[in-house]
Design an enzyme around this catalytic site. Structure first.
Site, short mmCIF file in Angstrom:
data_model
loop_
_atom_site.label_atom_id
_atom_site.label_comp_id
_atom_site.label_asym_id
_atom_site.label_seq_id
_atom_site.Cartn_x
_atom_site.Cartn_y
_atom_site.Cartn_z
N ARG A 1 -4.03 -12.43 -14.24
CA ARG A 1 -3.42 -13.90 -14.57
C ARG A 1 -1.76 -14.04 -14.69
NH1 ARG A 1 -5.03 -19.32 -13.52
NH2 ARG A 1 -4.61 -20.80 -15.38
N LYS B 1 -10.68 -26.21 -13.28
CA LYS B 1 -11.61 -26.64 -14.47
C LYS B 1 -10.63 -28.93 -14.29
CE LYS B 1 -9.81 -23.83 -18.60
NZ LYS B 1 -8.69 -23.35 -19.55
N HIS C 1 -7.56 -11.80 -16.92
CA HIS C 1 -6.57 -12.69 -17.39
C HIS C 1 -4.86 -12.08 -17.67
CE1 HIS C 1 -7.79 -16.30 -18.15
NE2 HIS C 1 -6.27 -17.29 -18.72
N ARG D 1 -8.06 -17.82 -12.25
CA ARG D 1 -9.19 -17.70 -13.34
C ARG D 1 -10.62 -17.14 -12.40
NH1 ARG D 1 -7.16 -22.82 -14.19
NH2 ARG D 1 -6.53 -23.43 -16.22
N HIS E 1 -1.92 -25.61 -13.95
CA HIS E 1 -1.51 -25.91 -15.47
C HIS E 1 -1.22 -27.52 -15.83
CE1 HIS E 1 -0.86 -21.65 -17.22
NE2 HIS E 1 -1.61 -21.87 -17.38
N TYR F 1 5.19 -18.66 -20.18
CA TYR F 1 4.84 -17.73 -19.25
C TYR F 1 7.13 -16.97 -19.30
CZ TYR F 1 0.32 -17.39 -18.25
OH TYR F 1 -1.01 -17.71 -18.19
#
Length: 327
Positions: A276, A202, A273, A178, A299, A308
């Site tokens: 990504r 995150k 993004h 990111r 994730h 995806y």
């Protein structure tokens, strides 16, 4: 005919008990759940929106917020034309808020357990084709307005910024990180021998992400000849630097990527993004394991990564429709 003056509604005063709950929840999400400032602002906005709706309807404490009130609040938001993604986020915020309030014994029951929100639209992310990616890297990054840039020798600073912009593109596509993770990288985040990055994602979760030879070449150019040109007493350990020598911010990185994509001329994709999304899809198209891609992307849920695979299926169907004689 005299014009009516617009009346501005007075801000609603939030009772101390509700304000205390709002602040306590944000403190919990910041300190114990390590949520980003961006996420905290979204939580605060969503909760405040509910409270300013609930207070005129008699809610002076959290016990005054029941399921019928939550449903009418969501219905009002929906009728105002709010996007389904925003509605879904707001209801998710309130569910988290009231679940926390129940654990803290601020309420006896959680009315949000039975709250249903509109499902998010599962839009397939825009994916660049491999030849577009190649053209993006083949085009020399521009750091000045066109003018006489083609006839003048670039300055050392301009060369340094061009090397940095190339590195931004290479790292984002090579690692699928990111943009916030990119600009947070320090020099000691790199392991050049193993060609890996240590990324803090995150929730302060750390992961290791590999990169290839082109990204290594871009790193070498940047570290050896260009970062020293921009470095000053404000640089610290930051890998990527802005023009004034400070750590590059996410907005500047987004501008670099959006400009590079706009220069392609044949894609509506914009921003980091898109790289990504494209990197993840290209990995899966070429046989990468889904769980490995999940780890690379950072994730927490495999279901997020599976989006995806849907992209790949859609591309497969498009190719089939174009190529098969009996499609």
């Amino acid at each position: 005919m005299p014009q009516r003056s617009e009346q501005k509604s007075e801000p609603i005063a939030i009772p101390a008990a509700l304000q205390s709950a709002h602040d306590g929840f944000l403190r919990h999400m910041r300190l114990e759940r390590s949520r980003s400032e961006h996420t905290l602002r979204a939580y605060s906005s969503d909760i405040t929106n509910l409270l300013t709706y609930a207070i005129p309807r008699g809610a002076q404490t959290l016990e005054g917020i029941d399921l019928p009130l939550l449903r009418t609040w969501l219905m009002t938001l929906q009728e105002s034309g709010l996007a389904r993604t925003t509605l879904s986020r707001r209801s998710a915020s309130i569910r988290s808020f009231l679940a926390w309030a129940l654990r803290e014994n601020l309420i006896d029951t959680n009315p949000a357990i039975r709250l249903q929100s509109p499902k998010r639209e599962q839009r397939l992310p825009h994916v660049l084709q491999s030849n577009q990616i190649q053209r993006m890297f083949d085009a020399p990054p521009r750091t000045t307005n066109q003018g006489n840039a083609d006839t003048q020798e670039p300055t050392a600073e301009e060369r340094a910024l061009a090397d940095r912009n190339t590195l931004i593109l290479e790292l984002l596509y090579a690692t699928a990180i990111r943009v916030g993770e990119l600009v947070s990288l320090d020099i000691d985040s790199l392991d050049l021998d193993r060609r890996t990055l240590r990324v803090i994602g995150k929730g302060d979760k750390e992961r290791t992400v590999p990169f290839g030879q082109p990204a290594l070449n871009a790193l070498d150019n940047w570290l050896r000849r260009s970062r020293p040109t921009l470095r000053n007493e404000h640089s610290g350990p930051a890998l990527l630097l802005g023009k004034r020598g400070k750590r590059l911010d996410a907005r500047q990185a987004r501008e670099v990527v959006s400009k590079a994509l706009a220069d392609l001329g044949d894609t509506a994709a914009r921003g980091p993004h898109a790289l990504r999304h494209s990197a993840a899809t290209h990995l899966l198209d070429r046989g990468a394991d889904l769980r490995a891609v999940q780890e690379i992307l950072g994730h927490s849920s495999l279901a997020t990564t599976q989006l995806y695979t849907h992209v790949s299926v859609e591309r497969l169907k498009e190719s089939y429709q174009r190529a098969h004689p009996r499609a």
